[in-house]
Design a protein around this motif. Structure first.
Motif, short mmCIF file in Angstrom:
data_model
loop_
_atom_site.label_atom_id
_atom_site.label_comp_id
_atom_site.label_asym_id
_atom_site.label_seq_id
_atom_site.Cartn_x
_atom_site.Cartn_y
_atom_site.Cartn_z
N ILE A 27 -2.05 9.63 1.44
CA ILE A 27 -1.77 9.76 2.95
C ILE A 27 -2.63 9.00 3.79
O ILE A 27 -4.01 8.93 3.55
N HIS A 28 -2.12 8.12 4.41
CA HIS A 28 -3.26 7.06 5.28
C HIS A 28 -3.70 7.96 6.67
O HIS A 28 -3.17 9.13 6.88
N GLY A 29 -4.61 7.38 7.13
CA GLY A 29 -5.15 8.16 8.36
C GLY A 29 -4.68 7.73 9.58
O GLY A 29 -3.48 7.13 9.83
N ILE A 30 -5.04 8.41 10.54
CA ILE A 30 -4.49 8.22 12.00
C ILE A 30 -4.61 6.70 12.24
O ILE A 30 -5.66 6.10 12.00
N LEU A 31 -3.49 6.02 12.68
CA LEU A 31 -3.59 4.68 13.25
C LEU A 31 -3.33 3.79 12.01
O LEU A 31 -3.37 2.53 11.93
N GLY A 32 -3.23 4.39 10.66
CA GLY A 32 -2.92 3.39 9.60
C GLY A 32 -1.14 3.29 9.14
O GLY A 32 -0.50 3.67 9.85
N SER A 33 -1.30 2.97 7.92
CA SER A 33 0.15 2.80 7.42
C SER A 33 -0.09 2.79 5.82
O SER A 33 -1.17 2.96 5.35
N TYR A 34 1.06 2.56 5.16
CA TYR A 34 1.02 2.97 3.71
C TYR A 34 0.14 1.59 3.04
O TYR A 34 -0.30 1.65 2.09
N ARG A 35 0.03 0.57 4.09
CA ARG A 35 -0.59 -0.54 3.66
C ARG A 35 -2.00 -0.29 3.34
O ARG A 35 -2.68 -1.08 2.33
N ASP A 36 -2.56 0.70 3.79
CA ASP A 36 -3.90 1.14 3.42
C ASP A 36 -4.33 1.29 2.08
O ASP A 36 -5.44 1.29 1.64
N TRP A 37 -3.25 1.51 1.48
CA TRP A 37 -3.22 1.97 0.00
C TRP A 37 -2.92 0.89 -1.19
O TRP A 37 -2.91 1.06 -2.24
N SER A 38 -2.46 -0.35 -0.50
CA SER A 38 -1.80 -1.30 -1.23
C SER A 38 -2.84 -1.72 -2.39
O SER A 38 -2.35 -2.16 -3.43
N HIS A 39 -4.07 -1.88 -2.43
CA HIS A 39 -5.13 -2.15 -3.21
C HIS A 39 -5.00 -1.11 -4.46
O HIS A 39 -5.56 -1.58 -5.60
N LEU A 40 -4.79 0.06 -4.20
CA LEU A 40 -4.78 1.07 -5.56
C LEU A 40 -3.49 1.11 -6.01
O LEU A 40 -3.46 1.70 -7.09
N ARG A 43 -2.65 -0.50 -9.52
CA ARG A 43 -3.50 0.19 -10.48
C ARG A 43 -2.96 1.35 -10.86
O ARG A 43 -3.29 1.84 -12.17
N MET A 44 -2.37 2.09 -10.30
CA MET A 44 -1.97 3.30 -10.59
C MET A 44 -0.55 3.62 -10.99
O MET A 44 -0.18 4.76 -11.83
N ASP A 45 0.24 2.77 -10.69
CA ASP A 45 1.62 3.25 -10.99
C ASP A 45 2.21 3.09 -12.09
O ASP A 45 3.31 3.04 -12.83
N GLU A 46 1.38 2.55 -13.19
CA GLU A 46 1.63 2.36 -14.66
C GLU A 46 1.58 3.76 -15.30
O GLU A 46 2.29 3.99 -16.39
N THR A 47 0.62 4.56 -14.78
CA THR A 47 0.42 5.81 -15.64
C THR A 47 0.75 7.17 -14.64
O THR A 47 0.83 8.11 -15.09
N GLN A 48 1.12 6.74 -13.38
CA GLN A 48 1.48 8.00 -12.38
C GLN A 48 2.62 7.52 -11.36
O GLN A 48 2.75 6.30 -11.24
#
Length: 87
Positions: A27-40, A43-48
């Motif tokens: 969940i991104h913060g206020i004034l953010g978007s899904y792009r805030d998490w693109s760097h993670l 790394r995670m979608d192979e196991t979760q």
């Protein structure tokens, strides 16, 4: 990751969904978007299973007139998970 939309409270909510395994909701913060998490995400979608929404009023989601409080966003996330069949 696949981009999708779902109608919640009569408005389109955009989210990305990918991977398999235990679910992680970013969940991104206020004034953010899904792009805030693109760097993670990669790394995670192979196991979760990773669910990455744009909150209402942000990114590719609808921008309805209404309640943008943290409580309203939390309720929307609850409804998104319910709609996706996630406990």
């Amino acid at each position: 990751m696949t981009q999708a939309t779902v109608t919640i409270h009569g408005h389109e909510l955009s989210y990305f969904d990918g991977g398999s395994g235990p679910v992680v909701l970013f969940i991104h913060g206020i004034l953010g978007s899904y792009r805030d998490w693109s760097h993670l995400i990669d790394r995670m979608d192979e196991t979760q299973r990773v669910i990455v929404p744009d909150l209402f009023g942000h990114g590719a989601s609808a921008k309805p007139v209404g309640d943008y409080s943290l409580g309203a966003h939390a309720g929307t996330m609850r409804d998104l998970l319910d709609r996706l069949g996630i406990d």
